[in-house]
Design a protein around this motif. Sequence first.
Motif, PDB file in Angstrom:
ATOM      1  N   ALA A  75       1.059  -1.380  -0.169  1.00  0.00           N
ATOM      2  CA  ALA A  75       0.054  -0.159  -0.168  1.00  0.00           C
ATOM      3  C   ALA A  75       0.628   1.095   0.077  1.00  0.00           C
ATOM      4  N   LEU A  76       1.963   1.230   0.762  1.00  0.00           N
ATOM      5  CA  LEU A  76       3.138   2.933   0.774  1.00  0.00           C
ATOM      6  C   LEU A  76       3.330   2.102  -0.556  1.00  0.00           C
ATOM      7  N   ILE A  77       3.372   0.953  -1.241  1.00  0.00           N
ATOM      8  CA  ILE A  77       4.190   1.252  -2.986  1.00  0.00           C
ATOM      9  C   ILE A  77       3.424   2.361  -3.013  1.00  0.00           C
ATOM     10  N   TRP A  78       2.582   1.645  -3.072  1.00  0.00           N
ATOM     11  CA  TRP A  78       1.350   2.692  -4.422  1.00  0.00           C
ATOM     12  C   TRP A  78       0.921   3.416  -3.911  1.00  0.00           C
ATOM     13  N   ALA A  79       0.950   4.074  -2.749  1.00  0.00           N
ATOM     14  CA  ALA A  79       1.079   5.091  -2.316  1.00  0.00           C
ATOM     15  C   ALA A  79       1.320   6.267  -2.643  1.00  0.00           C
ATOM     16  N   VAL A  80       3.437   6.397  -2.648  1.00  0.00           N
ATOM     17  CA  VAL A  80       4.487   6.832  -2.715  1.00  0.00           C
ATOM     18  C   VAL A  80       4.551   6.883  -5.096  1.00  0.00           C
ATOM     19  N   VAL A  81       4.017   5.405  -5.412  1.00  0.00           N
ATOM     20  CA  VAL A  81       4.455   5.757  -6.597  1.00  0.00           C
ATOM     21  C   VAL A  81       3.178   6.800  -7.602  1.00  0.00           C
ATOM     22  N   ALA A  82       2.207   6.254  -6.777  1.00  0.00           N
ATOM     23  CA  ALA A  82       1.358   7.224  -7.878  1.00  0.00           C
ATOM     24  C   ALA A  82       1.203   8.942  -7.399  1.00  0.00           C
ATOM     25  N   ILE A  83       1.274   9.080  -6.131  1.00  0.00           N
ATOM     26  CA  ILE A  83       1.525  11.107  -5.734  1.00  0.00           C
ATOM     27  C   ILE A  83       2.941  11.061  -6.560  1.00  0.00           C
ATOM     28  N   ALA A  84       3.857  10.588  -6.779  1.00  0.00           N
ATOM     29  CA  ALA A  84       5.362  10.227  -7.321  1.00  0.00           C
ATOM     30  C   ALA A  84       4.859  10.962  -8.840  1.00  0.00           C
ATOM     31  N   THR A  85       3.879  10.523  -9.385  1.00  0.00           N
ATOM     32  CA  THR A  85       4.119   9.950 -10.843  1.00  0.00           C
ATOM     33  C   THR A  85       2.725  11.116 -10.830  1.00  0.00           C
ATOM     34  N   ALA A  86       1.493  11.530 -10.353  1.00  0.00           N
ATOM     35  CA  ALA A  86       1.186  12.626 -10.751  1.00  0.00           C
ATOM     36  C   ALA A  86       1.784  13.985 -10.255  1.00  0.00           C
ATOM     37  N   TRP A  87       3.095  13.977  -9.695  1.00  0.00           N
ATOM     38  CA  TRP A  87       3.615  15.084  -9.123  1.00  0.00           C
ATOM     39  C   TRP A  87       4.406  15.983 -10.326  1.00  0.00           C
ATOM     40  N   LYS A  88       4.719  14.410 -11.111  1.00  0.00           N
ATOM     41  CA  LYS A  88       5.798  15.079 -12.487  1.00  0.00           C
ATOM     42  C   LYS A  88       4.792  15.182 -13.366  1.00  0.00           C
ATOM     43  N   LEU A  89       3.688  14.820 -13.423  1.00  0.00           N
ATOM     44  CA  LEU A  89       2.521  15.599 -14.322  1.00  0.00           C
ATOM     45  C   LEU A  89       2.302  16.607 -14.306  1.00  0.00           C
ATOM     46  N   LEU A  90       1.672  17.177 -12.837  1.00  0.00           N
ATOM     47  CA  LEU A  90       1.191  18.120 -12.580  1.00  0.00           C
ATOM     48  C   LEU A  90       2.474  18.798 -12.199  1.00  0.00           C
ATOM     49  N   TYR A  91       3.004  18.333 -11.965  1.00  0.00           N
ATOM     50  CA  TYR A  91       4.167  20.098 -11.717  1.00  0.00           C
ATOM     51  C   TYR A  91       5.237  19.545 -12.589  1.00  0.00           C
ATOM     52  N   GLY A  92       5.876  18.901 -12.851  1.00  0.00           N
ATOM     53  CA  GLY A  92       7.490  18.558 -13.755  1.00  0.00           C
ATOM     54  C   GLY A  92       6.962  18.555 -15.675  1.00  0.00           C
ATOM     55  N   THR A  93       5.555  19.294 -15.898  1.00  0.00           N
ATOM     56  CA  THR A  93       5.495  18.980 -17.687  1.00  0.00           C
ATOM     57  C   THR A  93       4.886  20.618 -17.915  1.00  0.00           C
ATOM     58  N   ARG A  94       4.836  20.851 -18.455  1.00  0.00           N
ATOM     59  CA  ARG A  94       4.387  21.244 -19.617  1.00  0.00           C
ATOM     60  C   ARG A  94       2.457  21.649 -19.064  1.00  0.00           C
ATOM     61  N   PHE A  95       1.965  20.140 -19.553  1.00  0.00           N
ATOM     62  CA  PHE A  95       0.966  19.923 -19.681  1.00  0.00           C
ATOM     63  C   PHE A  95       0.234  20.330 -17.737  1.00  0.00           C
ATOM     64  N   GLY A  96       1.235  20.354 -17.246  1.00  0.00           N
ATOM     65  CA  GLY A  96       0.393  20.306 -15.555  1.00  0.00           C
ATOM     66  C   GLY A  96       0.376  22.198 -16.033  1.00  0.00           C
ATOM     67  N   LEU A  97       0.962  22.661 -16.357  1.00  0.00           N
ATOM     68  CA  LEU A  97       0.941  24.073 -16.509  1.00  0.00           C
ATOM     69  C   LEU A  97      -0.001  24.847 -17.128  1.00  0.00           C
ATOM     70  N   HIS A  98      -0.110  24.114 -17.835  1.00  0.00           N
ATOM     71  CA  HIS A  98      -1.239  24.654 -18.871  1.00  0.00           C
ATOM     72  C   HIS A  98      -2.664  23.939 -18.549  1.00  0.00           C
ATOM     73  N   LEU A  99      -2.973  23.219 -17.765  1.00  0.00           N
ATOM     74  CA  LEU A  99      -4.328  22.928 -16.576  1.00  0.00           C
ATOM     75  C   LEU A  99      -4.244  24.018 -15.911  1.00  0.00           C
ATOM     76  N   PHE A 100      -3.474  24.540 -15.440  1.00  0.00           N
ATOM     77  CA  PHE A 100      -3.501  25.782 -14.316  1.00  0.00           C
ATOM     78  C   PHE A 100      -3.949  26.838 -15.317  1.00  0.00           C
ATOM     79  N   ALA A 101      -3.022  27.087 -16.478  1.00  0.00           N
ATOM     80  CA  ALA A 101      -3.740  28.018 -17.461  1.00  0.00           C
ATOM     81  C   ALA A 101      -5.350  28.092 -18.111  1.00  0.00           C
ATOM     82  N   ILE A 102      -5.286  26.649 -18.449  1.00  0.00           N
ATOM     83  CA  ILE A 102      -7.036  25.793 -18.693  1.00  0.00           C
ATOM     84  C   ILE A 102      -7.725  27.120 -17.943  1.00  0.00           C
ATOM     85  N   GLY A 103      -7.819  26.342 -16.732  1.00  0.00           N
ATOM     86  CA  GLY A 103      -8.843  26.534 -15.737  1.00  0.00           C
ATOM     87  C   GLY A 103      -8.441  28.283 -15.100  1.00  0.00           C
ATOM     88  N   GLY A 104      -7.143  28.563 -15.078  1.00  0.00           N
ATOM     89  CA  GLY A 104      -7.606  30.151 -14.831  1.00  0.00           C
ATOM     90  C   GLY A 104      -7.999  30.754 -15.392  1.00  0.00           C
TER      91      GLY A 104
END
Lengths: 504, 320, 318
Positions: free
Chosen positions: B166-195
């Motif tokens: 369970a711990l591994i799953w949590a870490v992997v899920a959060i890390a993946t999401a972190w990379k997608l949301l804060y470590g890519t253009r895509f993530g920034l673009h989500l904020f831009a669209i929402g804003g």
Amino acid sequence: MPNLVELSHISKSFGGSLAVDHVSLELFGGSVHALMGENGAGKSTLMKVLAGVYQPDEGEIFKNGHKVSFANPREALEFGISTVFQEMTLLPNLTIAENMYLGREPLTAFGSIDYRKMNSDTQAALSELGLSLPPQTLVSGLSIAERQFVEIAHGVKADASIFVLDEPTAALNAADVEVLNKHIRRLRDAGKAIVYISHRMEEIFNICDTVTVLKDGKLVGTRPLSEMTPSSLVAMMVGRELRDLFPSRGQGTNGLLLDVKHFKIGASTKPFSLQVHGGEIVGLAGLEGQGQQKFLRSLIGQFQPFSGTVAIKGKALPLPVNPAWGVRRLRSMGVAFVPEDRKEEGLFLGLPIAHNIAIGLHSARSELAIAKNYRQLIADSIKSLNVRTTGPQAHAGSLSGGNQQKVLLGRYLAEGVDILLVEEPTRGVDVGAKSEIYKLLRDFAAKGGAVIVLSRETVELIGLCDRILVVHGNTVVSEMAGASAAEQDILNAALNAEAVVEQE
Amino acid sequence: MNRGLLRLLTGGYGRQGLWLAPLIVTLLLAGFLTVRTPDFLRTENLLNVVAQVLPIMITAIGQTFVVIAGGLDLSVGSLISFTTAVLAMDGPGYILIPAAFAFAVLVGLTNGLVVTRFNVHPIIATLAMQYILLGAVRLLRPVAGGTLPDIVLESVNGAPFGIPMALIWAVVAIATAWKLLYGTRFGLHLFAIGGGTASGNEQAARNFGVSDKRTMVLAYVISSCFAALAGVYLAGRISSGDPNVGLGFELDAITAVAIGGTQLSGGIGSLPGTVIGALVLALLSNGMNLTNISPFIQTAIKGAILMAVVGLQSRKKMGL
Amino acid sequence: MTAVLNNSIVQRLLRVPPAYYVFTILLITLWVYRPAMLNPNVLGVFVRQNAPLGVLVLGQLIVMRVKSIDLSGGGIILLVNYFISSGLFPDASLAFFAAIALGTGTAIGLFNGLMIGKRHASAVIVTLAVSIMLVGLVQFLSSGKPPGDVPSFLNDMYDTKLGVVPTPVIFWAFLTLIVAGLLSFTVFGRFVDSVGESAEAAHFSGVPVERTVVLAHTIAGFIAGLAALVQTASIAVGSVRVGLDLPILSVAATILGGVVFGRGEGGVWGPFFGVLSFTFLFVVMTAFGVSDPGKLIAQGAIILLAAIFYGVRLARSR
């Protein structure tokens, strides 16, 4: 010398009304090109075509002799065309750096956004413009002037060769305008082409080399500014028939309807007083964003003035006004407020004309009252307003700009109030409709009503108003009679006031 | 109260939104439970909390992407059930697991395309999808049952090197999401669209050259994939396919997202906020189990916390 | 494609709410393939089952017209059901129960309205949170066990008929008539039109925007109280799960009826036929032996198609 960009026979229409009609324009490097014309003459539309916001219905754009087309502003920027629009286009929830780089963010080796590079480059671009804003600041925390500079820095950063500045000084104070002019000259000296849209004559003659005038979507002409004088330019903009547009002025006034005393918009602004009587139209003139709108909108509660008293027909209006109830409050005291932006704030574009007119009457009644149909009143309104439409059930959105504006005005006229506060009565309206709107306002005054008009078009105020109050620095700095006022006097009054403020 | 402090508490700074108040709630809850019952801090119990919170957390993380861009995904609950049913189809794991994710991608694509290309309100589009998937899963597996590929069971219930999965799953899920949301253009673009959407200028991001439709579709695909991930995990925990296991998950996920300070109007929100939001929900139910407080009041408290959070945030405009 | 869409007849047809098409198609299907099902008594029973949903839809459509949403109806129904079936008020009269139901609904609706209209909080979250709190409260009060029986006079009333039409259906239709009157003949109706089209323009026209939204939610709460009475009468016994899926279903039926956030071409009768369409869909599918899951899929597909239908039209009209 070859041109940098050529717009050739561009046409663009919206819902049947032609906003730009076969206009051609050439831009040269190392030159500042003024684009002038009244509001609604098609300047902004033409520039939005150049910026890729709109696609032209007809016509072509050439860059360095090659035909180009842009699907969006981003593509235009890639072709070196940077635009600073009137309305804010920055995203409030992103930082300055993110806004500067949005859509072309630098990446690190791991595919992440390279924030370090982004922030340091942004810092450099900002300091080039003499700004010391931290690049990590969210745009929502910036002042309007700061946002303008960020937009300009955006273009500088993208290494654009053509800069379109659409009323860039609208919200700037004198010091900021000076900074901006310095940068415009620098861009010019670096061989860039700059299009400069502004209503301030002073600035146009200060900084521009060439001027193109548009009127009702058509090209009037392009001239070197050295051949022009302010008055010849105005004549070019409005045409010779200017005097014919306006109805004759009022025949004296009766009782005091609106009495504003010791009104202070902000804590440190100078107090002012103004009186408006029945039978007269009073104009608020001045440079953009100097407090005219703030004053009018503090009466409906959108701004909280610092102090002052307002009496309407002898009855006091307690300040500050609750923003949720301001419009209704004024209405109950016999005052109607006609907002500036008819598409957003004014009309229900998807609802019938009948609804748009009658809603003002409905809103004065209780929710549970039976809604009257006002059929006769609506029919009379449409007739007296001379709205060209298929019938009262046609949607407001299907009308042309001028007819929309008449419907909007008709709503407030139908309310049977004594005082009208009107913002920009003829924004984006053709000449014919303008003349009709002026007549409607004059008729209202002639029946004993009082009108305050706020307009960016000084010419309009001079032609329409009995008295003109020049507003600057959030206070009234001068008053003159409409019959004897000249555009230059008004500008001078504003600029002199500015000089006084500077000295203090 | 001090104005700056109030702003900090209500998320007035930055685009992370309100996260401090939920964090304080989490700490208070944890503190309360530590004092009230000695069992709370035992490793076993804490792991239990992680295991309990995981499905909601994973679903909520996926939901965060859509919500930040100004959308909403109500189809995730049914998709979770559907995923468990696919995995319990008695086939080899190397076929069923990819099949489940391929289906999730398809669902996300459909949601995204319907919303972006046909101008359908996200609530409506994903609500319809929820019905369709609910029907589909009940056709596929009317009652709970079936056997799962071993790999699913092992990857959920095992403990390699003594580390619970369970711990591994949590870490992997959060890390993946972190990379997608804060470590890519895509993530920034989500904020831009929402804003842009939140400030009433839906074109804003597109004018910067952000391909908003494609980005939006991708957000829905990510939401679906995280829901499928939660489905795999749940299937492993209950060791069967269950057509009802995901019922109400979409609402729990939205609750977690909202408690974490992400605003439904778009543009404001954060991943840590969502994780905190999910933790609040988990601590609530865990706490009720440990103490002798009626388990039935926990739902009401959950609602009250949600209401408090949304009441703290104040927005300029009215809206959904 | 564009040419077809620009055709004026196609334009007019596109303006008819999808519910009418769906309803007509279903009716014809029944008439052709299963004429025996078109028996008023049989249909009456089916339609009666959806009367609580039909009533709830009336509130939902009002709030959706002002660009809001109400997901709290399920909680209200559950709470009212608990009040009536728990035996808290033994030997209470119908009037007493009605007062409790309407009072509860109105108070909750008012709370929703104040949070959404005055605080500008998210409508989805506020009404969802209210629903969660109410469900939790009922679970807590009843310790998770179903409460007792519903007083028999309620169920007896539910079973009465006026001619061939069951009383709950008449009640529903009557209520629809009242709401239709409210929206088309009162000043409030004009305010709802205005706020739905543009809150900004409504503000500058002098429409009390916030108060309209608060009032819309209060009325929706009141109507949810009525729906709770009908629902409670229909099931005869108390429950801790009853009505929880109704809010979402009511959103779906409203959309099918041609009312989407802020736009109200479907009026009040569009959503009325939206609910009837759901009923007939159920009847037709049952007649053809389609399983329950199949019904869900069909329901989802119809909502999706109806929404796409509107989306395409909206994109065109811009």
